[in-house]
Motif scaffolding. Structure first.
Motif: not given
Length: 296
Positions: A263-290
């Protein structure tokens, strides 16, 4: 308009001595500005401004209020602008939670590479197999594996995290090689208690799914421990592919039933909200995906 905005408007009227110019500064009509000041005066239970057809002047109460709120508003705006700047820049403190095995084996390298690319970001990586409360415990995000429960958290899928079935050559020589998931019933399996359903292993082949109830003499918690146990000949394990890759490559264990996919599993980034998500958090999540490029 909230109370801070009302005080800002009051300050502008006092400094500019004009409702019209203060209203323009705050993108209001003069009538709306006048109503806001009247509401402020009602809350303060004091007349703050003397209005004439030609000018607006502070009363004694207004002058006292301005002296008190001006330094506070200046400090508040500095804090507000500082937070906005921190959010806009790749700088600041980043607190990340992740599972122990995955964090140790697969996150250290991308975290280090991210810090090299963004030298103004400081990372605190907390490794724990418990489900941390991101909001109450002050985490920016968590990296999680598997199927996520419904929650108010925001989740972004980073990559697939496939599983593989393994056993040592010595075990297979002594007990035989399973070729179908049902064969696992006659094997002692290594039970990883970190899995949601440790004794239920699910497989799929050509769209056909099958569930197998497994049992074994050894139970433990953690992917790395399960791989080590399989290498030592403790039984058959169903483990994350990333955890078993090195042991398979050097022959300590053998990958089994490759036509039956666990059975497949998946890797996730989970955070409380994306309304005022700090830029460094967005960068880190995108960096991990890449970094993982679709598969852990």
């Amino acid at each position: 308009m909230d109370r801070i905005d009302a005080l800002r408007l009051f300050q502008a009227v006092a400094e500019l001595e004009s409702f019209t110019r203060a209203a323009e500064r705050h993108s209001l009509t003069p009538g709306a500005a006048s109503k806001q000041i009247s509401a402020l005066e009602e809350r303060m239970q004091a007349r703050l401004l003397e209005r004439t057809t030609r000018s607006v002047r502070l009363t004694d109460a207004g002058r006292a209020l301005l002296e008190r709120v001006r330094p506070w508003l200046t400090e508040y705006e500095a804090i507000e602008h500082g937070l906005a700047a921190d959010n806009a820049a790749a700088a600041g403190f980043l607190r990340v939670a992740a599972p122990v095995d995955f964090g140790s084996a697969r996150l250290i390298e991308p975290v280090t590479a991210f810090m090299e690319q963004w030298p103004s970001v400081e990372v605190r990586l907390d490794l724990s197999d418990r489900m941390v409360d991101l909001v109450d415990e002050g985490y920016d995000l968590a990296v999680r594996l598997g199927h996520l429960p419904d929650s108010s958290l925001i989740a972004k899928r980073l990559a697939d995290a496939p599983m593989t079935t393994i056993a040592s050559p010595a075990w297979l020589e002594a007990e035989g090689t399973p070729v179908h998931p049902s064969d696992l019933a006659r094997h002692s399996c290594i039970i990883d208690r970190n899995r949601p359903a440790p004794n239920l292993w699910r497989f799929e082949k050509d769209g056909v799914k099958t569930d197998v109830k497994v049992d074994g003499r050894l139970s433990l918690n953690g992917a790395s421990a399960a791989v080590a146990a399989a290498c030592a000949g403790a039984g058959v394990g169903c483990v994350p592919s990333w955890a078993a890759r090195a042991a398979i490559a050097d022959g300590r264990v053998v990958s089994l039933m490759d036509d039956w996919t666990p059975e497949a599993r998946e890797l996730w980034a989970v955070f409380p909200s994306n309304r005022y998500l700090a830029h460094r958090v967005r960068l880190f999540v995108d960096f991990l995906a890449g970094w993982f490029k679709g598969t852990v």
